[in-house]
Design a protein around this motif. Structure first.
Motif, PDB file in Angstrom:
ATOM      1  N   THR A  38       0.726  -1.307   0.194  1.00 16.18           N
ATOM      2  CA  THR A  38       0.036   0.178  -0.118  1.00 16.18           C
ATOM      3  C   THR A  38       1.026   1.121  -0.020  1.00 16.18           C
ATOM      4  O   THR A  38       0.521   2.105  -0.735  1.00 16.18           O
ATOM      5  N   PHE A  39       1.901   1.127   0.967  1.00 12.03           N
ATOM      6  CA  PHE A  39       2.588   2.454   0.985  1.00 12.03           C
ATOM      7  C   PHE A  39       3.401   2.874  -0.416  1.00 12.03           C
ATOM      8  O   PHE A  39       3.464   3.880  -0.940  1.00 12.03           O
ATOM      9  N   PHE A  40       4.064   1.712  -0.891  1.00 11.00           N
ATOM     10  CA  PHE A  40       4.667   1.846  -2.254  1.00 11.00           C
ATOM     11  C   PHE A  40       3.786   2.140  -3.383  1.00 11.00           C
ATOM     12  O   PHE A  40       4.196   3.101  -4.221  1.00 11.00           O
ATOM     13  N   PHE A  66      15.412  10.151 -12.163  1.00 11.97           N
ATOM     14  CA  PHE A  66      15.667  10.430 -10.683  1.00 11.97           C
ATOM     15  C   PHE A  66      14.437   9.777 -10.132  1.00 11.97           C
ATOM     16  O   PHE A  66      14.555   9.337  -9.014  1.00 11.97           O
ATOM     17  N   ILE A  67      13.511   9.981 -10.367  1.00  7.82           N
ATOM     18  CA  ILE A  67      12.243   9.311  -9.961  1.00  7.82           C
ATOM     19  C   ILE A  67      12.281   7.751  -9.896  1.00  7.82           C
ATOM     20  O   ILE A  67      12.065   7.051  -8.929  1.00  7.82           O
ATOM     21  N   VAL A  68      13.046   7.162 -11.021  1.00  6.33           N
ATOM     22  CA  VAL A  68      13.305   5.569 -11.283  1.00  6.33           C
ATOM     23  C   VAL A  68      14.103   5.367  -9.904  1.00  6.33           C
ATOM     24  O   VAL A  68      14.033   4.449  -9.327  1.00  6.33           O
ATOM     25  N   ILE A  69      15.308   6.155  -9.877  1.00 12.27           N
ATOM     26  CA  ILE A  69      16.369   5.844  -8.722  1.00 12.27           C
ATOM     27  C   ILE A  69      15.791   5.811  -7.448  1.00 12.27           C
ATOM     28  O   ILE A  69      15.979   4.920  -6.658  1.00 12.27           O
ATOM     29  N   GLY A  72      13.410   2.917  -6.826  1.00 13.31           N
ATOM     30  CA  GLY A  72      14.225   1.754  -6.761  1.00 13.31           C
ATOM     31  C   GLY A  72      15.051   1.541  -5.608  1.00 13.31           C
ATOM     32  O   GLY A  72      14.975   0.447  -4.982  1.00 13.31           O
ATOM     33  N   LEU A  73      15.615   2.524  -5.054  1.00  9.69           N
ATOM     34  CA  LEU A  73      16.430   2.639  -3.901  1.00  9.69           C
ATOM     35  C   LEU A  73      15.431   2.505  -2.620  1.00  9.69           C
ATOM     36  O   LEU A  73      15.718   1.743  -1.665  1.00  9.69           O
ATOM     37  N   MET A  74      14.366   3.082  -2.506  1.00 11.25           N
ATOM     38  CA  MET A  74      13.283   2.875  -1.570  1.00 11.25           C
ATOM     39  C   MET A  74      12.895   1.485  -1.492  1.00 11.25           C
ATOM     40  O   MET A  74      12.792   0.560  -0.468  1.00 11.25           O
ATOM     41  N   TRP A  75      12.477   0.873  -2.682  1.00 12.06           N
ATOM     42  CA  TRP A  75      12.089  -0.710  -2.633  1.00 12.06           C
ATOM     43  C   TRP A  75      13.069  -1.435  -2.182  1.00 12.06           C
ATOM     44  O   TRP A  75      13.160  -2.371  -1.258  1.00 12.06           O
ATOM     45  N   TYR A  76      14.661  -1.185  -2.463  1.00  8.16           N
ATOM     46  CA  TYR A  76      15.749  -1.861  -2.138  1.00  8.16           C
ATOM     47  C   TYR A  76      15.797  -2.094  -0.567  1.00  8.16           C
ATOM     48  O   TYR A  76      16.116  -2.938   0.114  1.00  8.16           O
TER      49      TYR A  76
END
Length: 172
Positions: A38-40, A66-69, A72-76
């Motif tokens: 939900t957060f993501f 920048f948005i993709v990075i 991706g960083l938040m996911w990781y």
């Protein structure tokens, strides 16, 4: 509470083959897996909102990497947090012994076994790696239990173990 008695001590002696009681402990998770999805999803929608206004413009291609990075960083980092907190301890009270099994985040397990009559629980208000450090002692070895719990939860765990160990020893 990040621990639960899966099987509680019976009030009357029983002739069962299994353990008298079993306690499972795990680190607290403020963001469960369902909450992560939900957060993501909400964060992705809010971050993508400015991109809608930029569709077809060269500015979108400047912002997109920048948005993709960031996503991706938040996911990781959130996935890494889940892996690092993948610790579980299981304490089993048998009529003649107490077992403590600790599985860390790498999957490595360590086990401690002691005669239930000689097992002693201790609370160390200071001097341990965390305040109100709870240990089990027996078989000439002292092991920690629930170090990942909060200070109040360790106090409560200590009081519950203080009652459970002598009760289980009497059922021997």
């Amino acid at each position: 509470m990040p621990y639960e008695w899966v099987k509680e001590l019976p009030d009357t002696p029983t002739e069962s083959e299994g353990p008298l009681a079993e306690l499972h402990l795990w680190p607290y998770r403020s963001l469960p897996r369902k909450g992560f999805v939900t957060f993501f999803a909400i964060t992705s929608a809010f971050i993508a909102l400015p991109l809608i206004a930029m569709i077809g413009s060269p500015v979108m291609w400047g912002l997109l990497p920048f948005i993709v990075i960031a996503m991706g960083l938040m996911w990781y980092l959130l996935q890494r947090s889940y892996r690092d907190g993948d610790v579980i301890e299981t304490m089993t009270l048998w009529p003649e012994r107490v077992d403590l099994l600790h599985r860390d985040k790498t999957g490595k397990t360590s086990q401690w076994t002691c005669n239930i009559y000689w097992a002693k629980v201790s609370l160390h208000p200071r001097g341990g790696p965390v305040p109100n450090y709870v240990t089990l002692k027996g078989n000439s070895r002292e092991v920690e239990i629930g170090a990942f719990l909060s200070e109040d939860e360790r106090k409560e765990l200590y009081s519950e173990l203080l009652l459970a160990l002598p009760r289980a020893a009497r059922k021997q």
